[in-house]
Design a protein around this motif. Structure first.
Motif, mmCIF file in Angstrom:
data_model
loop_
_atom_site.group_PDB
_atom_site.id
_atom_site.type_symbol
_atom_site.label_atom_id
_atom_site.label_comp_id
_atom_site.label_asym_id
_atom_site.label_seq_id
_atom_site.Cartn_x
_atom_site.Cartn_y
_atom_site.Cartn_z
ATOM 1 N N PHE A 92 -14.764 -40.526 47.568
ATOM 2 C CA PHE A 92 -13.665 -40.195 46.665
ATOM 3 C C PHE A 92 -12.540 -41.198 46.861
ATOM 4 C CE2 PHE A 92 -12.189 -37.821 50.427
ATOM 5 C CZ PHE A 92 -10.844 -38.176 50.469
ATOM 6 N N VAL A 93 -11.681 -41.297 45.846
ATOM 7 C CA VAL A 93 -10.522 -42.184 45.938
ATOM 8 C C VAL A 93 -9.379 -41.589 45.129
ATOM 9 C CG1 VAL A 93 -11.139 -43.649 43.962
ATOM 10 C CG2 VAL A 93 -9.736 -44.575 45.808
ATOM 11 N N ILE A 94 -8.155 -41.703 45.670
ATOM 12 C CA ILE A 94 -6.947 -41.229 44.997
ATOM 13 C C ILE A 94 -5.921 -42.346 45.050
ATOM 14 C CG2 ILE A 94 -5.070 -39.535 44.999
ATOM 15 C CD1 ILE A 94 -7.010 -37.613 46.454
ATOM 16 N N TYR A 345 -21.587 -41.176 37.647
ATOM 17 C CA TYR A 345 -21.198 -40.691 38.969
ATOM 18 C C TYR A 345 -19.707 -40.391 39.069
ATOM 19 C CZ TYR A 345 -25.607 -41.534 41.452
ATOM 20 O OH TYR A 345 -26.899 -41.481 41.893
ATOM 21 N N ALA A 346 -18.892 -40.982 38.201
ATOM 22 C CA ALA A 346 -17.451 -40.784 38.274
ATOM 23 C C ALA A 346 -16.853 -41.095 36.913
ATOM 24 C CB ALA A 346 -16.829 -41.695 39.340
ATOM 25 N N ASP A 384 -16.455 -43.276 43.092
ATOM 26 C CA ASP A 384 -15.385 -42.515 42.459
ATOM 27 C C ASP A 384 -14.448 -43.478 41.745
ATOM 28 O OD1 ASP A 384 -14.020 -40.235 41.701
ATOM 29 O OD2 ASP A 384 -12.850 -40.088 43.539
ATOM 30 N N ILE A 385 -13.630 -42.927 40.846
ATOM 31 C CA ILE A 385 -12.638 -43.694 40.103
ATOM 32 C C ILE A 385 -11.342 -42.887 40.061
ATOM 33 C CG2 ILE A 385 -12.077 -44.869 37.940
ATOM 34 C CD1 ILE A 385 -14.975 -44.651 37.119
ATOM 35 N N ASP A 386 -10.219 -43.566 40.160
ATOM 36 C CA ASP A 386 -8.935 -42.946 39.838
ATOM 37 C C ASP A 386 -8.123 -43.943 39.032
ATOM 38 O OD1 ASP A 386 -7.061 -40.944 39.685
ATOM 39 O OD2 ASP A 386 -6.192 -41.302 41.665
ATOM 40 N N ILE A 387 -7.147 -43.436 38.310
ATOM 41 C CA ILE A 387 -6.351 -44.264 37.411
ATOM 42 C C ILE A 387 -4.878 -43.955 37.622
ATOM 43 C CG2 ILE A 387 -6.450 -42.619 35.488
ATOM 44 C CD1 ILE A 387 -6.779 -45.078 33.618
ATOM 45 N N VAL A 396 -11.655 -48.203 42.143
ATOM 46 C CA VAL A 396 -13.060 -47.837 42.049
ATOM 47 C C VAL A 396 -13.700 -48.005 43.417
ATOM 48 C CG1 VAL A 396 -15.247 -48.272 40.861
ATOM 49 C CG2 VAL A 396 -13.080 -48.739 39.690
ATOM 50 N N THR A 397 -14.448 -46.992 43.864
ATOM 51 C CA THR A 397 -15.202 -47.118 45.107
ATOM 52 C C THR A 397 -16.696 -47.099 44.794
ATOM 53 O OG1 THR A 397 -15.290 -44.712 45.497
ATOM 54 C CG2 THR A 397 -13.413 -45.938 46.422
#
Length: 407
Positions: A92-94, A345-346, A384-387, A396-397
């Motif tokens: 996960f990524v934030i 996946y994300a 994972d993705i966060d924006i 992006v991981t």
């Protein structure tokens, strides 16, 4: 089907990584038939991997990083041999509002640690923290520990609520007896509600909503548990009663009304947040329900199902809720096929578009009508993705352990 370079089992690096994206862009612009006979870009620099890695480490140690990214463009392929022994997933990524990045090193089912990246400084969030989740409004954070879930307003804020882990007996029909979850559940997804008082927990042990007084099970449903346990009693009478999910997933809508959830052997389900009742049952277009994400304005939920490295994503207008039911493997003219080909996946959403990350290492963007906008090759299955809140930066991981920042 358009010609897409096969990146499932090998990845590329550096200048060739840049060349691959250019190659794909040409194919889409000029037509793949016009590139027939041209070979995909390849890279032969694996023997340089150790030397390059040492040079980058030295540069970081002494702070001499100016131009480092240009001299050594992002690389993956040359390090595959090292990754087979040392690679660790970033599940996960934030991306925080202040630019810091939170991620976990290590798959959810294995020992790992949660870290905070602040420019070039990396620190551990705390040895007791197993996982972290963020609410759709980005105000509340859920920090998982062995003793339960701590909810904070802000990653560094004081604890406002502590919620216990589910026992695993929630929702089990009264005629059956099951063992309690041993220790801490394996955490696939942790997402606090915008109220800061509840948490959506997605785990192989089940999909739950954790609250002050109790945990409520969403999946498997009571009827699914009853059917499975009756089968176990009949065919495997000596086995303990259990039900482990695969491809489990769940998502909260930004407007706080809906929960989308599913697993490998289910339909796509939509739950009402207040009653936790199922208000939508949508049939999967590919073999196995695998992922769900809501649009930024909550007007649509994108539901993805997969088969091996391929998949299909359907967009369902939430105005059709409650009461929507569609059949598996059948298109419905009330819904929109958004994308065909990707095992998702994300994903995130900004404005009127979804951005997905798939098993083959691609980012792909399309609007709410399924119109293609752009794609970009990363390499390795996306973790994972966060924006960012302004929609201008992605983090992006990958399962190989790479973290990429894209403008």
């Amino acid at each position: 089907m358009p010609r897409i370079p096969n990146c499932c089992f090998h990845t590329r690096t550096g200048q060739e990584f840049v060349a691959l994206n250019a190659f794909i862009e040409r194919g889409q612009r000029e037509g793949w038939e016009n590139l027939e006979g041209e070979d995909e870009p390849t890279d032969t620099r694996q023997p340089l991997a150790s030397a390059v890695l040492s040079a980058i480490r030295r540069a970081n140690d002494v702070g001499d990083v100016e131009g480092l990214h240009e001299r050594f463009p992002r690389a993956h392929g040359p390090f595959i041999d090292m990754l087979e022994e040392n690679g660790q997933s970033l599940p996960f990524v934030i991306l925080l509002d202040d630019g810091r990045i939170v991620t976990r090193i290590g798959s959810p089912w294995e020992a790992g640690r949660v870290i905070v990246i602040d420019d070039r400084e990396i620190s551990e969030l705390g040895p007791e923290v197993i996982s972290v989740g963020i609410s759709p409004n980005r105000r509340f954070f859920a920090l998982a520990t062995k003793s339960g879930v701590s909810i904070r307003q802000g990653l560094d804020g004081p604890e406002s609520v502590r919620l216990p882990w589910p026992s695993g007996k929630e929702g089990v029909p009264s005629e059956f007896t099951v063992e309690a979850i041993s220790g801490t559940p394996t955490i696939t997804t942790l997402c606090p509600f915008d109220s800061g008082e509840k948490v959506l927990l997605v785990s192989p042990e089940g999909v739950f909503v954790l609250g002050h007084e109790r945990a409520d099970r969403l999946l498997p449903t009571k009827e699914q548990l009853r059917e499975h346990f009756e089968w176990l009693r009949k065919d495997y009478p000596d086995d303990p009663l259990s039900y482990d999910l695969s491809m489990e997933h769940g998502s909260l809508s930004p407007n706080g009304k809906w929960i989308a959830a599913g697993q490998q052997s289910s339909l796509h389900y939509i739950f009402d947040v207040n009653t936790l009742e199922i208000v939508g049952e949508i049939g999967h277009l590919s073999e196995y329900p695998h992922y769900a994400v809501f649009s930024a304005d909550s007007s649509m939920v994108a539901l993805s199902s997969c088969h091996f490295y391929n998949g299909e994503t359907v967009g369902v207008p939430t105005e059709l809720l409650p009461g929507l039911e569609t059949e598996p493997y059948e298109t419905d003219n009330r819904c929109t096929v958004l994308e065909e080909g990707s095992r998702v996946y994300a994903a995130v959403s900004r404005g009127d578009e979804f951005i997905i990350g798939d098993a083959s290492g691609y980012l792909r963007a399309f609007d709410l009508m399924g119109n293609f906008r752009w794609q970009h090759f990363i390499g390795s299955s996306v973790g994972d993705i966060d924006i960012s809140p302004d929609g201008k930066q992605l983090v992006v991981t990958t399962y190989a352990g790479f973290l990429s920042i894209l403008n």
